[in-house]
Design an enzyme around this catalytic site. Structure first.
Site, PDB file in Angstrom:
ATOM      1  N   SER A  20     -26.627  20.565 -23.828  1.00 45.38           N
ATOM      2  CA  SER A  20     -26.272  19.134 -23.867  1.00 45.38           C
ATOM      3  C   SER A  20     -27.515  18.259 -24.029  1.00 45.38           C
ATOM      4  O   SER A  20     -27.522  17.297 -24.800  1.00 45.38           O
ATOM      5  CB  SER A  20     -25.568  18.730 -22.567  1.00 45.38           C
ATOM      6  N   GLY A  91     -18.964  21.029 -31.144  1.00 49.08           N
ATOM      7  CA  GLY A  91     -18.154  19.864 -30.782  1.00 49.08           C
ATOM      8  C   GLY A  91     -19.011  18.691 -30.336  1.00 49.08           C
ATOM      9  O   GLY A  91     -18.695  17.530 -30.630  1.00 49.08           O
ATOM     10  N   ARG A 119     -10.029  21.462 -33.602  1.00 48.46           N
ATOM     11  CA  ARG A 119     -10.261  20.695 -32.373  1.00 48.46           C
ATOM     12  C   ARG A 119      -9.898  19.224 -32.563  1.00 48.46           C
ATOM     13  O   ARG A 119     -10.185  18.641 -33.602  1.00 48.46           O
ATOM     14  CB  ARG A 119     -11.714  20.868 -31.907  1.00 48.46           C
ATOM     15  N   SER A 164     -14.329  13.077 -20.227  1.00 49.49           N
ATOM     16  CA  SER A 164     -15.015  13.856 -21.264  1.00 49.49           C
ATOM     17  C   SER A 164     -16.303  13.159 -21.639  1.00 49.49           C
ATOM     18  O   SER A 164     -16.287  12.023 -22.122  1.00 49.49           O
ATOM     19  CB  SER A 164     -14.122  13.995 -22.501  1.00 49.49           C
ATOM     20  N   GLN A 166     -18.150  13.844 -24.070  1.00 51.24           N
ATOM     21  CA  GLN A 166     -18.257  13.665 -25.522  1.00 51.24           C
ATOM     22  C   GLN A 166     -17.581  12.375 -25.967  1.00 51.24           C
ATOM     23  O   GLN A 166     -18.136  11.627 -26.780  1.00 51.24           O
ATOM     24  CB  GLN A 166     -17.662  14.876 -26.249  1.00 51.24           C
ATOM     25  N   ASP A 312     -17.080  24.315 -18.425  1.00 52.09           N
ATOM     26  CA  ASP A 312     -17.596  25.394 -19.276  1.00 52.09           C
ATOM     27  C   ASP A 312     -17.828  26.698 -18.511  1.00 52.09           C
ATOM     28  O   ASP A 312     -18.036  27.745 -19.117  1.00 52.09           O
ATOM     29  CB  ASP A 312     -18.895  24.961 -19.953  1.00 52.09           C
ATOM     30  N   LYS A 339     -11.040  23.885 -26.278  1.00 49.38           N
ATOM     31  CA  LYS A 339     -12.431  24.325 -26.407  1.00 49.38           C
ATOM     32  C   LYS A 339     -12.543  25.192 -27.669  1.00 49.38           C
ATOM     33  O   LYS A 339     -11.654  25.190 -28.514  1.00 49.38           O
ATOM     34  CB  LYS A 339     -12.862  25.070 -25.136  1.00 49.38           C
ATOM     35  N   ARG A 343      -9.120  28.519 -24.039  1.00 47.30           N
ATOM     36  CA  ARG A 343      -9.768  29.404 -23.056  1.00 47.30           C
ATOM     37  C   ARG A 343      -8.831  29.846 -21.936  1.00 47.30           C
ATOM     38  O   ARG A 343      -9.133  30.836 -21.271  1.00 47.30           O
ATOM     39  CB  ARG A 343     -11.036  28.749 -22.497  1.00 47.30           C
ATOM     40  N   ARG A 386     -18.783  31.534 -24.879  1.00 42.33           N
ATOM     41  CA  ARG A 386     -18.636  31.722 -23.427  1.00 42.33           C
ATOM     42  C   ARG A 386     -17.711  32.898 -23.088  1.00 42.33           C
ATOM     43  O   ARG A 386     -17.884  33.552 -22.069  1.00 42.33           O
ATOM     44  CB  ARG A 386     -18.189  30.428 -22.756  1.00 42.33           C
TER      45      ARG A 386
END
Length: 428
Positions: A20, A91, A119, A164, A166, A312, A339, A343, A386
């Site tokens: 990040s 993303g 996404r 979020s 983002q 995450d 994601k 997930r 991940r």
């Protein structure tokens, strides 16, 4: 890739730089005036996509392993890209860059790989359109490729439907270029790297518990950035050392931003033998050393405002839970569905193949422990870094070796992941 059981893990690691923070240091350096120097940058595929996109907008960026120099000329000098801005699997790159492009008076087209094409983007494009940007794409701007014609923006008071970072960051970066004061309010506080780093680059913001305001028209000034180790990457080795018998591992200079340390809270609640030595460096992003030993774990409940602080890390927490006494419940985590893969499904299906007792739910999962993992199966990362790392750690405690398909996915955030397992296994 065949991976098998490991007798113990010993030694220390320098975890690669935080993903990040690496993304933002390049972006903000590109928007700033002057020379930004970045140390311990993460040279993973995602962050390299960010560098490539800003080079296409005329920014001079030198990258030598984990050392990066960005020669920014200010936001107004970003040039209209002649080619598609390809974000790869990232993303973060696409969503934050949309906020920057929204205020630039030129046309650009943004797309990525197959996973990015699935996404949802409307959660970012809608507030940016309300501010005045023209953004179009498949399904009314929901999916890439997205075409952006930026220009004059007006400030907005935006209530984000989800916590979020983002979405928040995209709106704040547009707000930086808008007329007036832009405010973003979230249901819970999401990670705050954007706010901390904008301050480092000379921007003033107003923050309270769940909202952030930014005044338009501020200029960024170049900065020197030290990127701490990524706690989301460290989480895999915190788990490995907890689970593999007779282990003791030290992870150096790991980021300890409180909006990201949910994994530490959960490990402590589960009974992990974990020591933290925070370093007083005056760095905008706190960091320290983590020492962890093999531990007997008990189940935990993970929900509510803890979720944005460890979203995450849920794949590796699910693996930990298979070896904890009792039933671990993860809920309020529907965000996992959008994601790199869904997930909730991929964690449950892959761990079941190796013997876990796990039930996917609408917004999370239930994991019944303690269950021996038999292994002896073919599993897949499904191209999700991940999931690939979760399986890499699972292999260390499986009774029979497992065969991991698409292991190269780990290079998105941790290119040296498998080498680091070997390094700790050798010392043992």
């Amino acid at each position: 890739m065949k991976r098998g059981k490991i007798s113990s893990l010993k030694g220390e690691l320098h975890i690669p730089g935080d993903k990040s923070i690496s993304h933002r240091s390049v972006m903000f350096g590109a928007m700033a005036e002057g020379k930004t120097v970045i140390k311990n940058f993460l040279p993973g595929a995602d962050c390299l996509s960010t560098i490539a996109c800003f080079r296409k907008m005329g920014v001079e960026i030198e990258q030598n392993g984990s050392d990066v120099t960005v020669r920014g000329k200010g936001l107004d000098q970003l040039a209209e890209p002649a080619e598609l801005l390809d974000v790869g699997n990232s993303g973060t790159t696409i969503r934050l860059m949309l906020g920057i492009l929204a205020g630039r008076p030129f046309h650009s087209t943004v797309a990525g790989d197959e996973s990015i094409a699935k996404r949802p983007m409307k959660r970012v494009t809608e507030p940016l359109r309300k501010m005045g940007a023209k953004i179009d794409g498949r399904a009314g701007g929901e999916y890439t490729p997205l075409s952006v014609r930026g220009g004059h923006l007006k400030a907005i008071d935006f209530q984000s439907p989800v916590a979020s970072a983002q979405i928040k960051s995209a709106v704040l970066l547009a707000g930086l270029q808008a007329e007036g004061t832009t405010t973003v309010t979230e249901p819970h506080k999401s990670r705050d790297h954007t706010e901390r780093m904008l301050s480092m680059f000379g921007v003033s913001l107003r923050e309270d518990e769940t909202s952030v305001s930014i005044e338009g028209g501020q200029q960024l000034k170049a900065a020197e950035v030290f990127v701490p180790g990524d706690i989301s990457s460290a989480a895999f080795f915190l788990a490995a050392a907890s689970l593999v018998p007779g282990s003791e591992v030290v992870l150096r200079n790991v980021g300890l931003n409180p909006t990201r340390t949910g994994i530490i809270d959960v490990l402590k609640e589960m009974g992990a033998d974990l020591e933290i030595e925070e370093k007083d460096t005056g760095n905008t992003e706190p960091y320290g050393d983590l020492r962890i030993k093999t531990s007997s774990l008990k189940a935990a409940e993970i929900s509510g405002d803890l979720i944005p602080r460890l979203i995450d890390e849920i794949p590796i927490i699910a693996l930990l839970a298979t070896q904890a006494e009792g039933t671990t419940v993860i809920k309020d985590a529907a965000e996992l569905k959008v994601k790199e893969t869904n997930r909730i499904d991929t964690v449950a299906s892959e761990l079941k193949k190796i013997g876990a007792n796990i039930e996917p739910t609408e917004d999370g999962m239930k994991i019944h422990g303690k269950t021996p993992l038999t292994g002896g199966a073919k599993v897949s990362s499904h191209g999700d870094h991940r999931i690939g790392m979760m399986l890499g750690i699972a292999a260390c405690i499986c009774e029979q070796p497992i065969d991991i398909l698409q292991p190269e996915a780990v290079s998105v955030s941790y290119p040296s992941f498998f080498e680091h397992i070997e390094k700790l296994a050798e010392k043992a």
